[in-house]
Motif scaffolding. Structure first.
Motif, PDB file in Angstrom:
ATOM      1  N   CYS A  67       0.810  -1.230   0.000  1.00 37.61           N
ATOM      2  CA  CYS A  67       0.000   0.000   0.000  1.00 37.61           C
ATOM      3  C   CYS A  67       0.838   1.272   0.000  1.00 37.61           C
ATOM      4  N   SER A  68       2.063   1.195   0.477  1.00 37.30           N
ATOM      5  CA  SER A  68       2.836   2.408   0.763  1.00 37.30           C
ATOM      6  C   SER A  68       3.395   3.070  -0.497  1.00 37.30           C
ATOM      7  N   PRO A  69       3.212   4.384  -0.636  1.00 32.85           N
ATOM      8  CA  PRO A  69       3.805   5.109  -1.773  1.00 32.85           C
ATOM      9  C   PRO A  69       5.324   5.172  -1.719  1.00 32.85           C
ATOM     10  N   ILE A  70       5.909   4.927  -0.531  1.00 32.62           N
ATOM     11  CA  ILE A  70       7.370   5.014  -0.421  1.00 32.62           C
ATOM     12  C   ILE A  70       8.017   3.635  -0.428  1.00 32.62           C
ATOM     13  N   SER A  71       7.252   2.601  -0.783  1.00 33.12           N
ATOM     14  CA  SER A  71       7.803   1.255  -0.887  1.00 33.12           C
ATOM     15  C   SER A  71       8.579   1.114  -2.196  1.00 33.12           C
ATOM     16  N   ASP A  72       9.770   0.525  -2.115  1.00 34.81           N
ATOM     17  CA  ASP A  72      10.570   0.372  -3.334  1.00 34.81           C
ATOM     18  C   ASP A  72       9.911  -0.599  -4.316  1.00 34.81           C
ATOM     19  N   THR A  73       9.192  -1.600  -3.799  1.00 34.03           N
ATOM     20  CA  THR A  73       8.513  -2.535  -4.699  1.00 34.03           C
ATOM     21  C   THR A  73       7.408  -1.834  -5.477  1.00 34.03           C
ATOM     22  N   SER A  74       6.649  -0.980  -4.792  1.00 33.49           N
ATOM     23  CA  SER A  74       5.592  -0.230  -5.474  1.00 33.49           C
ATOM     24  C   SER A  74       6.176   0.725  -6.508  1.00 33.49           C
ATOM     25  N   ILE A  75       7.288   1.346  -6.160  1.00 34.67           N
ATOM     26  CA  ILE A  75       7.949   2.270  -7.087  1.00 34.67           C
ATOM     27  C   ILE A  75       8.403   1.524  -8.335  1.00 34.67           C
ATOM     28  N   MET A  76       8.973   0.337  -8.150  1.00 33.95           N
ATOM     29  CA  MET A  76       9.457  -0.428  -9.299  1.00 33.95           C
ATOM     30  C   MET A  76       8.310  -1.002 -10.121  1.00 33.95           C
ATOM     31  N   ALA A  77       7.187  -1.305  -9.468  1.00 30.28           N
ATOM     32  CA  ALA A  77       6.021  -1.793 -10.220  1.00 30.28           C
ATOM     33  C   ALA A  77       5.496  -0.714 -11.157  1.00 30.28           C
ATOM     34  N   SER A  78       5.405   0.517 -10.660  1.00 28.95           N
ATOM     35  CA  SER A  78       4.955   1.611 -11.528  1.00 28.95           C
ATOM     36  C   SER A  78       5.991   1.909 -12.606  1.00 28.95           C
ATOM     37  N   ALA A  79       7.282   1.733 -12.275  1.00 31.88           N
ATOM     38  CA  ALA A  79       8.332   1.928 -13.283  1.00 31.88           C
ATOM     39  C   ALA A  79       8.254   0.851 -14.351  1.00 31.88           C
ATOM     40  N   GLY A  80       8.013  -0.382 -13.936  1.00 28.13           N
ATOM     41  CA  GLY A  80       7.930  -1.475 -14.888  1.00 28.13           C
ATOM     42  C   GLY A  80       6.781  -1.315 -15.862  1.00 28.13           C
TER      43      GLY A  80
END
Length: 510
Positions: A424-437
Motif C-alpha cells: 500500500c505504501s507510496p514510499i515502498s521500493d517494490t511499489s515504485i518499481m512496479a509503476s516503473a515497470g
C-alpha cells in the motif's frame, strides 16, 4: 532527539504519504517529509536540519553499496529494455501475442502467470513482467494502472509464499533459535494477505470487474486512453519496427536475465564455494547478485543481437543513455523514499510501534495474530519496508510465543501484514518499481491499487481473529489439516466479500 521513539517519529512519513495522495505530486511530497524528519531530529535548528538531511539522509543513502547496486540494476534493465525495443523484439512479441492472446482477460492472466513464474525476487518480477507484458496489455487496452497492480501483486505476495526466494531466505534468518525455514513453510497456509491477493487478482480478472479509481482507468483504457491523466508522463521509449526483429529477440534475453540473476544471487551467497542451496539464498547479497546477473545478460544480449545482425555497435551505444533516461524517474523516487525511510528509522519510529505491540502481547494472547497483522501493516506502510518490519516484529513474536502453532500463526501474521503495508505504501521500493515497470505514474498506481489492498487487508484481519480464537478450541491438536481447513474458510469469506462488491458494482453500472 527528544522525539525519539515517540508518536512524533511517524510524522514525516505521514506528511509525505498524505501530500502525495492529495497533490498527486510525489517528488516534492517525499522531499517535504524528509525535511520534516530533519527538523524533528535537529530540534528545528536550520543548520542541524540541513546537515542531517544531506549527510545522514541523501549522502548516507547514496553511499550504501546495496542501494547503489539496485540503482545500477535499474539502469541495466532500462538499457536492456531499450535494446529489445530497438532490435524489434518488443514489437515482434506484441504482434505474436495479439495472434495468440485474443482477449483482455487472457492478457491480464498472462501477466499474472509470468509474475508467478518469476518468484525468485520482487525487483526482478517488477521490471521483467513490465518489460515483457506492456506490448500485450497495451494491444488489448488494459490500463497502465491495472498492469501496475498486477505486477505489484505478483511481486512481494508471491515471494513471501515461495520457499525458494530471497524473501524466504531473509525471513528464515530473522527467526532466532528455531528452524526458520521450517517455520516459514508451515506459515504459508496462514499467510492470508498474500494468498488472498493472488486469489483477488484472478477473480477480478476472470469476473471482469473493477471498482474504486481503477474502474475509471479501465473504462478510459477501453476508449483508447491507457493513462487517464493528461499530466502523466508517457513512454519515453518509442517502439522500433525493425523488420528483422523476432519474438526470440525478446524471449531469449529475458530468460538469460532471469537465469543469470538467480545464479548471481547464489554466487553472492557462496553456493559455488560449497555452501548448500538454502544457506546460499539466506546469505546472498540480492543487490550484488542482480547487478552481476543483469550485467552478464546485457553482454549476452549485445553479442546475440550482433550475431543476428539486428543491431550495430552504434545502436547499442545509443541505448545506454536512452535506458538511463527511462529509469531516471524511478531512481529519483527510490532515492527519496530510501532517504525518508532511513530518517524515520533514525527517529525511532519502528521502536515506538514495536513497544506498542509488546505491551499488548500478554493481555490479548489469542487476538495477538490480528494485532500483529495490523501493527505490521502500519509499520511497513509508514517506513516503506517489509524486511525492516520483519526484523523488528519477528523477534517480538518469538518472545511472546516460544513454540507451538501460535508461533507459526503469529509469524505468518507478521509476514502478511508487512507485505500488505509494503504493497500500500507510496514510499515502498517494490511499489515504485512496479509503476516503473508498467511506465505508469507512481501516485496513480498507489491510489488505484489501494482500495483492492484495503479490501484484502480487512478480510485478512477478520481471518486472523478467527484463526487466533480457533486455537483455544484446537490447542495442541492444531496440524496442517486444520490450517488448510481454516484457509478454506478464509477463502470462502473472500469469495463472499468480492461477490457482494461485484453485485454493488453491477448495480451502480445499471
Amino acid at each position: 532527539p527528544s522525539v525519539y521513539a515517540t508518536a512524533w517519529a511517524l510524522l514525516p512519513p505521514i506528511i509525505a504519504i498524505g501530500l502525495a495522495l492529495i497533490t498527486k505530486e510525489v517528488y516534492s511530497s517525499l522531499f517535504l517529509g524528509i525535511v520534516m524528519g530533519g527538523l524533528l531530529y535537529s530540534g528545528f535548528s536550520f543548520e542541524g536540519t540541513t546537515m542531517h538531511v544531506l549527510e545522514d539522509g541523501f549522502i548516507s543513502v547514496l553511499s550504501d553499496s546495496y542501494n547503489v547496486g539496485i540503482l545500477i540494476f535499474l539502469v541495466i534493465l532500462g538499457t536492456m529494455v531499450s535494446l529489445m525495443n530497438r532490435a524489434g523484439g518488443s514489437a515482434a512479441f506484441g504482434r505474436w501475442a495479439q495472434k495468440k492472446i485474443k482477449t483482455r482477460v487472457g492478457a491480464q492472466l498472462s501477466a499474472i502467470a509470468l509474475g508467478i513464474l518469476i518468484f525468485i525476487d520482487d525487483y526482478l518480477t517488477c521490471l521483467t513482467v513490465g518489460s515483457v507484458m506492456r506490448p500485450v496489455t497495451d494491444s488489448h487496452k488494459v490500463s497502465r494502472a491495472k498492469l501496475s497492480y498486477l505486477i505489484d501483486a505478483t511481486a512481494a505476495p508471491i515471494c513471501i509464499i515461495a520457499p525458494i526466494s530471497s524473501w524466504a531466505a531473509a525471513v528464515s534468518g530473522f527467526v532466532e533459535g528455531e528452524d526458520g525455514f521450517s517455520i516459514f513453510v508451515r506459515a504459508i497456509p496462514y499467510n492470508y494477505y498474500a494468498l488472498f491477493t493472488i486469489a483477488m487478482m484472478i477473480l477480478i480478472t476472470v469476473w471482469n470487474f473493477d471498482y474504486g479509481p481503477m474502474a475509471k482507468y479501465e473504462t478510459n483504457a477501453l476508449k483508447g486512453d491507457l493513462f487517464s491523466d493528461s499530466k502523466e508522463e508517457k513512454d519515453t521509449q518509442r517502439t522500433f519496427e525493425n523488420p528483422n526483429g523476432r519474438v526470440l529477440d525478446l524471449i531469449l534475453p529475458v530468460l538469460v536475465l532471469i537465469v543469470c540473476c538467480v545464479l548471481g544471487m547464489l554466487y553472492s551467497g557462496g553456493f559455488f564455494s560449497g555452501v548448500d542451496f538454502i544457506t546460499a539464498f539466506s546469505d546472498c547479497n540480492a543487490s550484488a547478485g542482480l547487478v552481476m546477473g543483469s550485467s552478464i545478460a546485457l553482454l549476452f544480449t549485445f553479442v546475440f543481437y550482433r550475431v543476428r545482425e539486428v543491431m550495430t555497435f552504434q545502436d547499442f551505444a545509443a541505448c545506454i543513455p536512452e535506458g538511463f533516461k527511462a529509469m531516471v524517474s524511478p531512481m529519483l523516487i527510490l532515492t527519496l523514499a530510501w532517504t525518508l525511510s532511513g530518517m524515520t528509522n533514525l527517529l525511532g519510529a519502528k521502536y515506538y510501534v514495536a513497544n506498542l505491540l509488546n505491551g499488548s502481547a500478554a493481555a490479548l494472547q489469542y487476538l495477538l495474530p490480528a494485532i500483529i497483522f495490523l501493527v505490521a501493516v502500519f509499520l511497513a506502510f509508514a517506513t516503506g519496508t517489509s524486511w525492516g518490519t520483519f526484523s523488528i516484529l519477528i523477534p517480538i513474536v518469538c518472545h511472546a510465543f516460544p513454540q507451538g502453532e501460535m508461533l507459526v500463526i503469529s509469524i505468518a501474521a507478521c509476514l502478511s501484514g508487512a507485505v500488505c503495508g509494503d504493497h500500500c505504501s507510496p514510499i515502498s521500493d517494490t511499489s515504485i518499481m512496479a509503476s516503473a515497470g508498467a511506465h505508469c505514474s507512481h501516485v496513480n498506481h498507489v491510489s488505484t491499487q489501494l482500495p483492492y489492498a484495503v479490501t484484502v487487508a480487512a478480510i485478512s484481519a477478520v481471518c486472523y481473529v478467527i484463526t487466533g480464537l480457533s486455537q483455544i478450541v484446537l490447542g495442541a491438536s492444531a496440524s496442517l489439516f486444520t490450517s488448510l481447513i481454516l484457509l478454506a474458510v478464509a477463502i470462502a469469506l473472500e469469495l463472499i466479500a468480492l461477490s457482494v462488491i461485484r453485485a454493488k458494482f453491477a448495480a451502480r453500472k445499471r
